[in-house]
Structure formats: structure tokens, C-alpha cells
Design a protein around this motif. Sequence first.
Motif, PDB file in Angstrom:
ATOM      1  N   GLY A 144      50.890  27.104 -32.014  1.00 36.69           N
ATOM      2  CA  GLY A 144      52.099  27.603 -31.380  1.00 36.69           C
ATOM      3  C   GLY A 144      52.404  29.056 -31.675  1.00 36.69           C
ATOM      4  O   GLY A 144      52.751  29.829 -30.773  1.00 36.69           O
ATOM      5  N   ALA A 145      52.293  29.454 -32.939  1.00 42.66           N
ATOM      6  CA  ALA A 145      52.628  30.838 -33.295  1.00 42.66           C
ATOM      7  C   ALA A 145      51.688  31.823 -32.610  1.00 42.66           C
ATOM      8  O   ALA A 145      52.126  32.844 -32.082  1.00 42.66           O
ATOM      9  N   VAL A 149      52.924  34.692 -30.012  1.00 43.48           N
ATOM     10  CA  VAL A 149      52.611  36.114 -30.220  1.00 43.48           C
ATOM     11  C   VAL A 149      52.036  36.701 -28.943  1.00 43.48           C
ATOM     12  O   VAL A 149      52.410  37.800 -28.515  1.00 43.48           O
ATOM     13  N   LYS A 150      51.151  35.946 -28.290  1.00 38.73           N
ATOM     14  CA  LYS A 150      50.573  36.405 -27.021  1.00 38.73           C
ATOM     15  C   LYS A 150      51.648  36.585 -25.956  1.00 38.73           C
ATOM     16  O   LYS A 150      51.535  37.441 -25.078  1.00 38.73           O
ATOM     17  N   VAL A 154      56.921  38.815 -30.941  1.00 39.90           N
ATOM     18  CA  VAL A 154      57.240  39.833 -31.944  1.00 39.90           C
ATOM     19  C   VAL A 154      57.067  41.260 -31.412  1.00 39.90           C
ATOM     20  O   VAL A 154      57.017  42.213 -32.188  1.00 39.90           O
ATOM     21  N   GLU A 155      56.993  41.419 -30.103  1.00 43.25           N
ATOM     22  CA  GLU A 155      56.961  42.769 -29.531  1.00 43.25           C
ATOM     23  C   GLU A 155      58.288  43.476 -29.820  1.00 43.25           C
ATOM     24  O   GLU A 155      59.354  42.940 -29.553  1.00 43.25           O
ATOM     25  N   TYR A 338      52.486  35.518 -37.229  1.00 43.80           N
ATOM     26  CA  TYR A 338      53.513  36.537 -37.071  1.00 43.80           C
ATOM     27  C   TYR A 338      53.321  37.650 -38.103  1.00 43.80           C
ATOM     28  O   TYR A 338      53.487  38.835 -37.799  1.00 43.80           O
ATOM     29  N   LEU A 339      52.981  37.253 -39.320  1.00 45.48           N
ATOM     30  CA  LEU A 339      52.789  38.231 -40.394  1.00 45.48           C
ATOM     31  C   LEU A 339      51.560  39.098 -40.162  1.00 45.48           C
ATOM     32  O   LEU A 339      51.445  40.174 -40.754  1.00 45.48           O
ATOM     33  N   ASP A 340      50.641  38.641 -39.328  1.00 43.90           N
ATOM     34  CA  ASP A 340      49.518  39.490 -38.945  1.00 43.90           C
ATOM     35  C   ASP A 340      49.978  40.666 -38.093  1.00 43.90           C
ATOM     36  O   ASP A 340      49.289  41.689 -37.993  1.00 43.90           O
ATOM     37  N   GLU A 341      51.153  40.514 -37.461  1.00 39.83           N
ATOM     38  CA  GLU A 341      51.650  41.533 -36.533  1.00 39.83           C
ATOM     39  C   GLU A 341      52.710  42.438 -37.157  1.00 39.83           C
ATOM     40  O   GLU A 341      52.727  43.638 -36.902  1.00 39.83           O
ATOM     41  N   VAL A 342      53.615  41.850 -37.937  1.00 48.19           N
ATOM     42  CA  VAL A 342      54.716  42.621 -38.530  1.00 48.19           C
ATOM     43  C   VAL A 342      54.968  42.118 -39.950  1.00 48.19           C
ATOM     44  O   VAL A 342      54.661  40.967 -40.275  1.00 48.19           O
ATOM     45  N   PRO A 343      55.542  42.961 -40.823  1.00 44.91           N
ATOM     46  CA  PRO A 343      55.853  42.498 -42.180  1.00 44.91           C
ATOM     47  C   PRO A 343      56.974  41.470 -42.170  1.00 44.91           C
ATOM     48  O   PRO A 343      57.796  41.424 -41.252  1.00 44.91           O
TER      49      PRO A 343
END
Length: 397
Positions: A144-145, A149-150, A154-155, A338-343
Motif C-alpha cells: 500500500g505505501a 507514494v506513486k 508525499v509530493e 515513505y521514509l525513502d522519500e522524505v525524513p
Amino acid sequence: MINQAIKAAIQEYGAELTEIRRKLHSEPELSWEEVKTTAYVCEYLEKLGITYRKTEPTGVIAEIKGGKSGNTVALRADMDALSVEQLNKALPYASKEAGKMHACGHDAHTAMLLVAAKALNAVKEDLPGNVRLIFQPAEEVAAGAKELVKQGAVEGVDNVFGIHIWSQMPTSKVACTQGPSFASADIFTVKFKGRGGHGAMPQECIDATIVASSFVMNVQSVVSRTVDPQLPAVLTVGKMDVGTRFNVIAENAVIEGTVRCFDPQIRDHIEKQLQIYAENVANIYGADAEVEYYRGTQAVINDESSAKLVQKVAGAAFGEDVLYNEKPTMGGEDFSFYLDEVPGSFALVGAGNAEKDTQWAHHHGNFNIDEDALATGAELYAQYAWAYLTEGTENIG
């Protein structure tokens, strides 16, 4: 740091919070099937006047626009249930769906985030920034996450925060480890092909049972003898399917298992070693081997400053004695994507209480939560968002 209006609102909404959780608990939906849950979330947000959009095929992304300009912080709750039969059927809010149950607390997560959204929405004019609300499907299948993200979850987001109810911790205690929190969780399948035949003539055969058994015994040394013992790693064989009849030598064997660790290099190493061990064991007996390796969740590695902010917020909101030192778990959590994209960071909120029979392990048919923890989780969501937007994490020592 602590917004008193938020605290008062969460306390005021306590009965509603419990009611939402119980409704969701009684109507569980499996991964990618959260249609009614998605509709309920949308209806709730619509009544609050919070803008949202549905994600495909299920899930919701919403946003509370602050009255002042600033950063955007995301709060995430997962929504899916498990294919587990509820055993504690005497509960007045027990699952109405046979073979389906909220046995991991995602009903609580959704309820907590909805009420946190209600409290934040009431103070939105004072918010210096925006709060993104992520109601995520399909956490239990680790998909799901990544999909949300796709779809833009988290944009434009500067920081992300999530919570998991935790029955292994005392009620309302809060833990947020700096660094590793949840392990990566991968799945492997090994298929061996030998040559079947009559059980009375083994000399004419290549026994897949022997090949598979040898692999299971030897593959344990991948961790015990090729991985630094100071770096946690687990390799578990959970399923072995071999043979068809008592007097037939098996031609095929299928083994399934999981690999858990925190270090990406160890993850790569174990995947490679599984291939080497399978091929070499097969060669010894003259069999063939095929290895499939599926990478599930990444390791959840909490950003240091974000984790410190969680600790600071929890201590200020509930008192310093609420903080709990929970060790990292080898369990998996797709919040990692999500953490791969933002802190950001991922916290645990205790819900275990033997007096209320809520100490059962996650995914057990008797799983339940001490509902006193709901208010803690809802307020932690909201107060973290408030603290991040008003103070940030730069000066957290």
C-alpha cells in the motif's frame, strides 16, 4: 510546543474516538478491499470540510490547509485487516466477517488519525503550514505505501510521521527509536526438482525430500556463520511442501521463508547466499534448484531529529514517564517507503494490559487493545504535526 486546544479537543472527542474504532473493528476489510472503510473516511472528512481525494483502488489522501504559509507534514494511518478468525467473539464489537479481523490495530490507527484531523482542523487558522493525511490500504501485504507514494502521497511533503498501536508495551507508553525501528521483510521461495519413483527403489530416483531437508538444515548457517553477529538478521523457513504419497519418492519440493534485517548490505548478502546454498545442495544430489526472492518492506530507519521531536512532544503532552525504551523489532512495516522519500519517524503507542486481556500478540485471534491508548495516539498525531510546523526539528538537541 503543546497546543492546549488540541489536547482539550482530543479529550472531548474520547467517546467518539472509541465509537469509530469499534465500528471499524466490527467491519474489517482485507488489503485492497477497504471499500467501506474508504467511504467512511471520506464521509467523515467531508463533514469536517477537509479536502480529500480517493486513491486507487482504495485509500484516501487529504490535506488540512493552514492559515499561514509553511511546511507540510504528513500523518499516516493504515486501514486493512487480516485473514484471521476472531476468537474473542464475546466482544460487543467483534468482527461481523468470518475469517477477517483487525488483529493488528489498523482500526485504531484510522480512528486516531480521523480524530486527530478533527482536532487539527479546528486550529487550522493558526497552523503555519499544511497537514497531509494519508489513510493507507494494504499495509499487511507490504504494497500500500509503495502504491500511494506513486500516487503522490508525499509530493510536496517535508516530514512524515506514523504510529503503530503496540500490545507488547504498557498502555499509553510511547516509544520512538532513533535509527532502526522495524526490519526489512522479504519472502523467498526455493523449488527443488529431483526424479520421483517407487519408495522401494531409491537407487532409481533423486529424492527431493532429502534435497529440501538438507537445504533447510544447512541454510541456517547463512546467518550463524556468514553474518556479523553484531548485525541482527533472521532467516526463517516457514513452509515446506514435498511429496504426494507414503510410498512415492518425491520429485518436487517447494520451500518458503522470510528474511529480516536492518542493514541493506546484509540483505543483499543473504539473498545471494540463498542462491548459492540452493544450487550447491541441489548439485550434491543431482537435482535442480530455482530461487525466487521478493523484496517486501524496507527497514524503517527513523530520522534522528524527527524521533527526538516525537520524544519531546510525548514528554510534554503526557509527562516524561510516558517514554518507553522499546527495542527495534524484526517485524516489517511498509511505512519505510515513505521514509525513502522524505525524513520522518514511526512511533509505537502501548496498548497492552493483562487486566483487560489486551496483551495478546499482534495477528493473534484474541488480539485487542486497551482503548485508553486511543486518546494518546490521536493526540500524539496532532501534537506532532503542530510541533513540527511551529518549531520544526532543526533545533532539537
